[in-house]
Design a protein around this motif. Structure first.
Motif, PDB file in Angstrom:
ATOM      1  N   LYS A   1       0.863  -1.182   0.000  1.00 32.82           N
ATOM      2  CA  LYS A   1       0.000   0.000   0.000  1.00 32.82           C
ATOM      3  C   LYS A   1       0.901   1.234   0.000  1.00 32.82           C
ATOM      4  CE  LYS A   1      -3.972  -2.149   2.024  1.00 32.82           C
ATOM      5  NZ  LYS A   1      -4.130  -3.025   0.918  1.00 32.82           N
ATOM      6  N   ALA A   2       0.324   2.405  -0.255  1.00 29.77           N
ATOM      7  CA  ALA A   2       1.090   3.650  -0.320  1.00 29.77           C
ATOM      8  C   ALA A   2       1.877   3.884   0.966  1.00 29.77           C
ATOM      9  CB  ALA A   2       0.170   4.828  -0.616  1.00 29.77           C
ATOM     10  N   ARG A   3       1.296   3.505   2.116  1.00 28.70           N
ATOM     11  CA  ARG A   3       1.988   3.735   3.399  1.00 28.70           C
ATOM     12  C   ARG A   3       3.252   2.876   3.541  1.00 28.70           C
ATOM     13  NH1 ARG A   3      -2.785   0.984   5.148  1.00 28.70           N
ATOM     14  NH2 ARG A   3      -2.275  -1.153   5.724  1.00 28.70           N
ATOM     15  N   ASP A   4       3.388   1.836   2.696  1.00 34.22           N
ATOM     16  CA  ASP A   4       4.572   0.962   2.733  1.00 34.22           C
ATOM     17  C   ASP A   4       5.731   1.527   1.907  1.00 34.22           C
ATOM     18  OD1 ASP A   4       3.105  -0.981   4.210  1.00 34.22           O
ATOM     19  OD2 ASP A   4       2.240  -1.735   2.328  1.00 34.22           O
TER      20      ASP A   4
ATOM     21  N   VAL B   1       8.361   4.654   0.233  1.00 39.86           N
ATOM     22  CA  VAL B   1       9.105   5.894   0.440  1.00 39.86           C
ATOM     23  C   VAL B   1       9.248   6.525  -0.936  1.00 39.86           C
ATOM     24  CG1 VAL B   1      11.321   6.903   1.084  1.00 39.86           C
ATOM     25  CG2 VAL B   1      10.437   4.944   2.365  1.00 39.86           C
TER      26      VAL B   1
ATOM     27  N   LYS C   1       9.622   0.809   2.333  1.00 38.78           N
ATOM     28  CA  LYS C   1      10.139   1.079   3.680  1.00 38.78           C
ATOM     29  C   LYS C   1      10.882  -0.139   4.215  1.00 38.78           C
ATOM     30  CE  LYS C   1       6.818   4.560   5.165  1.00 38.78           C
ATOM     31  NZ  LYS C   1       5.612   4.833   5.942  1.00 38.78           N
TER      32      LYS C   1
END
Length: 195
Positions: free
Chosen positions: A54-57, A59, A72
């Motif tokens: 997902k986008a939160r994973d 950088v 990340k």
């Protein structure tokens, strides 16, 4: 005395060398962990990543002269300096899911004013020969009516100037003046000056 002459390559030798250079360039570009394309104003990069992310994973850092893209906790996929600055406020990225369920990071870089062809996305990557870039010409038929009319007028005026003839605006003024003179034969236009 040796008989070594500097000779320029024949057209077939040049074509063979160009084909070899193009093949080498394609092979070098194929080894990169991303694909990229460009116009004079922007560069687009696609970075394939696993479909479960997902986008939160991710950088994704886009700075004026540097890019860093990765997952990340892992080594960056791209981490380097741009050959020329970008406009960070106009550059974007998004995570997209392809039809087959895989994902990619799609990055659009707005090149800084001045417009250059880039030999590579980051200076540490293999270069492409920018002298061989052949930009796609937009076809007049693809333009909307108003834009097409403007472009055709500009092309016509440019050709008239090249030939030393009056542009379309100058022709229009001349026609208006002739019409006015015909409507007012009582007036003396011998001292009239065109501005």
């Amino acid at each position: 005395m040796s008989d070594e002459r500097e000779s320029s390559p024949t057209p077939s030798e040049r074509a063979r060398k160009d084909a070899e250079d193009r093949k080498r360039e394609e092979e070098e570009q194929a080894t990169l962990p991303y694909k990229w394309t460009q116009t004079l104003e922007e560069a687009d990069i696609t970075v394939p990543i696993p479909g479960n992310l997902k986008a939160r994973d991710l950088v994704v850092e886009l700075k004026k002269t540097h890019i860093k893209v990765g997952i990340k906790g892992q080594e960056p996929i791209i981490d380097g300096d741009f050959p020329h600055p970008i406009q960070t406020d106009d550059s974007t990225w998004l995570l997209s899911t392809k039809a087959d369920g895989s994902k990619e990071i799609a990055i659009n870089l707005a090149k800084a004013r001045g417009s250059y062809w880039w030999a590579h996305i980051v200076t540490s990557a293999p270069k492409i020969d920018i002298t061989k870039i052949q930009p796609e010409n937009s076809k007049l038929s693809e333009l909307d009516g108003e834009t097409r009319g403007m472009v055709e007028k500009m092309m016509y005026d440019q050709e008239m100037k090249r030939q030393g003839k009056p542009t379309s605006d100058e022709q229009k003024k001349d026609e208006i003046l002739k019409k006015f003179m015909a409507q007012h034969p009582e007036m003396d236009f011998s001292q009239a000056k065109m501005a």
